[in-house]
Structure formats: C-alpha cells, structure tokens
Write a protein that holds these residues in place. Structure first.
Motif, short mmCIF file in Angstrom:
data_model
loop_
_atom_site.label_atom_id
_atom_site.label_comp_id
_atom_site.label_asym_id
_atom_site.label_seq_id
_atom_site.Cartn_x
_atom_site.Cartn_y
_atom_site.Cartn_z
N ASP A 183 0.80 -1.13 -0.13
CA ASP A 183 0.03 0.03 -0.16
C ASP A 183 0.83 1.25 0.08
O ASP A 183 0.63 2.12 -0.66
N TRP A 208 -7.95 -7.64 1.60
CA TRP A 208 -8.85 -8.57 2.26
C TRP A 208 -8.31 -9.10 3.68
O TRP A 208 -8.84 -9.35 4.68
N ARG A 241 -9.37 -5.05 5.23
CA ARG A 241 -9.73 -3.58 4.45
C ARG A 241 -10.75 -4.34 3.11
O ARG A 241 -10.08 -3.99 2.02
N GLU A 242 -11.81 -4.69 3.41
CA GLU A 242 -12.45 -5.16 2.50
C GLU A 242 -13.10 -3.97 1.45
O GLU A 242 -13.21 -4.20 0.16
N ASP A 243 -12.98 -2.66 1.92
CA ASP A 243 -13.50 -1.54 1.05
C ASP A 243 -12.37 -0.78 0.73
O ASP A 243 -12.54 0.28 0.30
N TYR A 244 -11.18 -1.66 0.55
CA TYR A 244 -9.86 -0.94 0.21
C TYR A 244 -9.90 -0.37 -1.39
O TYR A 244 -10.26 -1.21 -2.19
N THR A 245 -9.45 0.73 -1.44
CA THR A 245 -9.39 1.36 -2.98
C THR A 245 -7.85 1.51 -3.19
O THR A 245 -7.32 2.65 -2.33
N PRO A 246 -7.23 1.18 -4.21
CA PRO A 246 -5.86 1.44 -4.22
C PRO A 246 -5.63 3.00 -4.45
O PRO A 246 -6.39 3.59 -5.10
N PRO A 247 -4.61 3.67 -3.68
CA PRO A 247 -4.44 5.08 -3.75
C PRO A 247 -3.71 5.35 -4.93
O PRO A 247 -3.18 4.50 -5.82
N MET A 299 -5.12 -5.03 -3.93
CA MET A 299 -6.46 -5.12 -3.66
C MET A 299 -6.67 -6.44 -2.96
O MET A 299 -7.50 -6.80 -2.11
N GLN A 354 -1.27 -2.87 -8.06
CA GLN A 354 -2.37 -2.35 -7.68
C GLN A 354 -3.48 -3.57 -7.28
O GLN A 354 -4.24 -3.63 -6.53
N GLN A 355 -3.57 -4.35 -8.41
CA GLN A 355 -4.39 -5.66 -8.52
C GLN A 355 -4.17 -6.49 -7.40
O GLN A 355 -5.06 -6.94 -6.48
#
Length: 404
Positions: A273, A298, A302-308, A294, A290-291
């Motif tokens: 990250d 989990w 951080r299930e709601d994680y969005t790559p910065p 993501m 990034q993939q």
C-alpha cells in the motif's frame, strides 16, 4: 456433518450435469409430423393422377420419392419415441451421477483433509513465523538454482570476460573494476556472481553507509540470484534501505514480497500500500501491483480498500520551465506559494503521510523551523497510534531539525 453437506452438494452438482441425459426427448406436437405430411402428399398425388394433372409415369416417380422420405421419417420417429434409447439414456445418467458423486468424494478423501479442524488465526501466524524462520540462506537458495548455461562466445570476447574477472580479482578494492565485473556477470546471466561483485562495491563504499542506490542494486541482485526468494541476508540489506528511506520502492516491494512468501499477506499489504502511495503513476508495473494489493487488502481486514493514486503535487514541468526564467525573488515567491497551498490543503482536506513529510521537508529547506515544528506536532496528533504513518513522516522532521 461435513460428509452430509459434501454429499448433498455433490448430488446437486452431479444432478445438474446428468439431467439433460435423463430428460425425455420431447418433440413439438403442436403441428403435423413429417410422417403425416408425407402421407398427405401421397394422397394428393393420387388425386392429381385421377384428375389427369399428372401422367401415370410422373405419378409413379413422385410416389416413389415421397414413399422413400416417408420410410426415413417413420424410422426417425420410431427412434425418437422408442423405449430402448430412453432406457440407455437413463442408464447413462445414473452411471454418470454415481461416477461424479463417488469420484468426487473419493478423490477428496484421498487428497483432501476431511478430518482437519479449522486452523486458528494464532496457529496460522505461528506457522508463518516458522516458515519465515526456516527460510533458506542466500547460499542455499543460490545452490538450488539451475547452473547458468555457458554462452558460446568468440575467442576475443571470451578473452575479454576472463580479463575483466581477473582484473577484479587482482584489484578487490577497485570499485571501477568491480562495477565492470558486476555488469558483465549480469550480461552473462551469472546473477550470483554479479551479486557478490555488487556486495564488494557496497563494502568498499562504506557498507550500510554506501549510497542507497548501490544497496538497492545489491538487494535486487541477491533476490534474483536466489530465484526470487528474499533470504535473511537480502532482508538485512532491505531493512537498511528502508531505515534510510522508508519510501524506497525497492525496499517496499521486496519486503512486501517477503511477507507474501512466508504466509503473512496482511503484512505484505502494509508495504505494498505504501509502495503504491509513492510509486510514479506511469510505472509499468503499477497495474499489477494495484490488483495484487487489492487482493491483499482482504487479509488485512480492508474489504473496502481502494488502491491509492499518488497525490503528491510537486511543481509541474511548466512550473519548472517558468521558474527557470524568473529572478531569485520570483522563484522564492513561487516556491512559497506552493508551500502555502500544500499547507492549506492539509489543514482543510487532510492528506497522506507522504504529503505531511513533503511539507515538513519544504519548511526545513526554507529554514522555517518554527512552522516545521508546528506541522510535525500536528502530524503526531493526526496520526497518533499509526506508527507506520509516523515512520514515513519522522525522517522529514529529523532532516528539518525539529525531531531526533
């Protein structure tokens, strides 16, 4: 209970697969069959003969052709509606169902672990730790790699290779000779030899105090020579790199890979990250990282994680071009405007640890230690309890002279 559920699921899955075999072959009965049509055509030919529309020879030829088609259609209908093919289909369906269910359960009984208990989190962490502690050494990992194939070189180039190797052997303190050796061994595919040469370079340049790019090159070669395994020796180099620069892309990538290799994807997420937060947006590998990050999120909860997206907003190319045409006072005003803009944005919108570090470092360069100290104090409050974030910001505060 496990076997009951597994058997039911296997039956459902098997049933869905074999149901088409057992289903009766239903044909459309809303219209006349082919047999009925051909029988009607025979009757019409007979009427046309009686009316004189067809001659006797023409009628006979037509009857012969229609009769042939009628026999073929009658045979097809008999096959479609017969009991023997249906019995065969049902038998095949039953055999397939038994094979799917019994085969699946039997295969799991042999290859699976039907009596295994759920593995507690503490046990998984302990197993990962054991795996980490029992990693192969650098020498062991290198010895497990296939021996590089000899490159068929012309005599003059072979002489050059031997001369470079001998020169480095005769002059172990000559950094230029060692650098030539490292480059040549990389070209020859001898990454283990290249890593040893790069290690000598780092030693000659001060060991842990050597330039960080030299240590990053050493870490990369060590991992490559070990077949991608981050060995304890490579990890020590990477830790030195991250102590010097917590945002080193090489350090972040390979320490994250280390945790993935040893059963701790949650820890790998922390490093990757941060890697994404510092990587250039046009890096060729950014999409793959990034993939993967993501997926790692989990495991880190951080299930709601969005790559910065790297949001550090330094001067643009146009800003730099404009600054080159300014006098000293105008340049200072432009830089001050950028610093004020970053400070205002952090105060109103917040920001990443890297942006806080950027601001503190800029204030230190300007000699504004009072405001740098205030921003450092505010960062400590905002990121209280987040040691990872503070480890990113603290080196900037130290360089600005407001932290120890």
């Amino acid at each position: 209970m496990f076997w009951i559920i597994a058997t039911l699921l296997a039956l459902v899955a098997g049933g869905m697969l074999v149901l088409p075999l057992a289903r009766k072959n239903e044909t459309d009965t809303t219209g006349p069959s082919d047999v009925d049509i051909y029988k009607t055509q025979l009757a019409e030919i007979e009427r046309d003969l009686n009316r004189g529309i067809l001659s006797a020879d023409e009628a006979e030829q037509a009857k012969t052709e229609v009769a042939r088609r009628l026999l073929a259609a009658d045979k097809t209908a008999a096959n479609n509606n017969g009991e023997t093919p249906r019995k065969i289909a049902i038998g095949a369906a039953v055999v397939s169902l038994v094979a799917v269910v019994a085969g699946g359960l039997g295969l799991y009984a042999v290859l699976g672990a039907p009596n295994a208990d759920d593995l507690p989190r503490e046990q998984r962490i302990a197993d990962a730790r054991a795996q980490y502690d029992n990693r192969p050494s650098q020498a062991e990992a290198e010895s497990a790699q296939p021996t590089p194939e000899d490159i068929d070189l012309p005599d003059n180039l072979r002489d050059t290779v031997e001369r470079v190797r001998q020169n480095a052997l005769d002059n172990p303190d000559d950094i230029a000779a060692l650098r030539d050796l490292a480059r040549m061994e990389i070209i020859m595919g001898n990454t283990a030899r290249a890593a040893r040469a790069q290690g000598q370079i780092v030693t000659q340049m001060g060991g842990n105090d050597a330039p960080i790019d030299e240590k990053e090159a050493l870490a990369e070669l060590m991992v490559s020579a070990a077949g991608g395994v981050v060995t304890p020796e490579a990890e020590r180099v990477l830790r030195v790199i991250l102590d010097e620069n917590p945002n080193s892309l090489t350090g972040l990538y390979w320490v994250g890979a280390l945790f993935m290799q040893n059963g701790r994807p949650d820890q790998a997420f922390v490093y990757w990250d941060r890697l994404l937060r510092n990587a250039p947006e046009d890096a060729e590998w950014i999409a793959n990282v990034q993939q993967t990050t993501m997926d790692l999120a989990w495991y880190a909860g951080r299930e709601d994680y969005t790559p910065p997206v790297n949001t550090l907003r330094g001067p643009t190319a146009q800003d730099i071009e404009n600054a080159s045409e300014m006098d000293a006072e105008s340049q200072a005003n432009m830089i001050q405007g950028m610093v004020d803009g970053l400070m205002s944005r952090l105060a109103n919108e917040g920001g990443t640890p890297d942006e806080w570090a950027q601001l503190i470092r800029a204030l230190g360069v300007q000699g504004d230690t009072e405001r740098a100290a205030a921003i450092w104090g505010e960062a400590q409050q905002n990121f209280a309890g987040n040691e990872t974030a503070l480890n990113v910001i603290r080196p900037a505060a130290v360089s600005a002279g407001v932290a120890e």
